[in-house]
Design an enzyme around this catalytic site. Sequence first.
Site, PDB file in Angstrom:
ATOM      1  CB  CYS A 296      -0.901   0.004   1.228  1.00  0.00           C
ATOM      2  SG  CYS A 296      -1.889   1.511   1.360  1.00  0.00           S
TER       3      CYS A 296
ATOM      4  CB  CYS B 187      -2.180   4.602   4.221  1.00  0.00           C
ATOM      5  SG  CYS B 187      -3.540   3.805   3.369  1.00  0.00           S
ATOM      6  CB  SER B 188      -0.581   0.792   6.652  1.00  0.00           C
ATOM      7  OG  SER B 188      -1.668   1.380   7.344  1.00  0.00           O
ATOM      8  CB  CYS B 189      -4.719  -0.751   2.451  1.00  0.00           C
ATOM      9  SG  CYS B 189      -5.487   0.876   2.562  1.00  0.00           S
TER      10      CYS B 189
END
Lengths: 219, 193
Positions: free
Chosen positions: B99, B102-104
């Site tokens: 991602c 962000c941090s999906c």
Amino acid sequence: MNGAHDLGGAMGFGPVEPEPEDVRFHADWEPLVLALTLAAARPGGWSIDESRHARESLPPPVYLTLTYYEIWLAATEKLLVTHGLVGADELDAGRPLRPRADAPAALDADAAARVLATGAPTERDDTGPPRFAPGDRVRARVMHPRGHTRLPRYVRGRCGTVETHRGTHVLPDARAHGHGECPEPLYTVVFTGPELWGPDADPTTTVSVDAWESYLEPA
Amino acid sequence: MSGELRPVDARVRALESILVEKGYVDPAALDEIVETYQHRVGPRNGAHVVARSWTDPDFAARLADDATAAVAELGYGGRGGEHLAAVFNSPGEHHLVVCTLCSCYPWPVLGLPPVWYKSPAYRSRAVLDPRGVLADFGTVLDDDVAIRVHDSTSELRYLVVPQRPAGTDGWSADELAAIVSRDAMIGTRLVSA
């Protein structure tokens, strides 16, 4: 927005440092930040898109030097202040200075468990026929919105192929700013390495993004 | 506030006390959230999914067709996994998930993402130089294996189903799950028997 969060293709960050699978957190306060962030969204009323925007709109030197959960903490504080639940003076003081604002009731343990078990699905009923179909050639639009978007910079202006129509989903660009859900068709679009990175790119690599319909135009 | 706490500790504890005293959060809800992600939800869920797909072709087909529903059959779902997609490695194609924004990450099957997944080093380079990122994990693919990088830009979260290694014929699903690492389900490592 073109914030420090939009990292695809940037250089100079060094090697990736793997870590063991059983490591969950790196400090005692980290799980508390996770829990406070998830729990505060219920009285706060903000969406995941607004939360992401609160993180990505931190100034680049701040974003790039804070740890991950420090970014969450900073964004949660910002959301609490902008929504009027907590004053900046209260954060500075480290204690409440006024009674609670009018807000929905806090999650209790059972409600928290239900929220985690159900999440917040973003798929919505189709709003009309999708503009694109698998196999179509598309170009990611050149756009630099000042607000939230989920179209990474490294694909803007690049041509790819629609692989899958993923149904119709809430548009983050709208919901992050309180403009409603504005659902749109969502597509998986595949780009070749050379299309993204030029002739020196590894020709055996492809990269896909999931792109909302308004991010795309026919190529 | 204890003087032994580092500044960030103090800020977090202060925020907690403000939110609790104002009645915005219930300490029992905080405990529930922490307990869930410390102990109940983690990559062993995903390993269970992968092992099932290796031992049950009908399940594998359902996983390929609608991963959200197939994973729900095993009792997993919820926040961070409202919409799941499974991508299957093959002799000619290797999948890698990132991602960049962000941090999906598919929380119900893999738990919370590791620090490296959220780091600028991984997010910047996985799309530009995936073979270099794989090398950081000691993973070397043949040059003719195509790499497909999935940048998780929507709420659709990806789970990589690694190839079942040779020499595991007759293994039980539990034995197979034990060799499926979290990193293999992100695509940074392979599975070996």
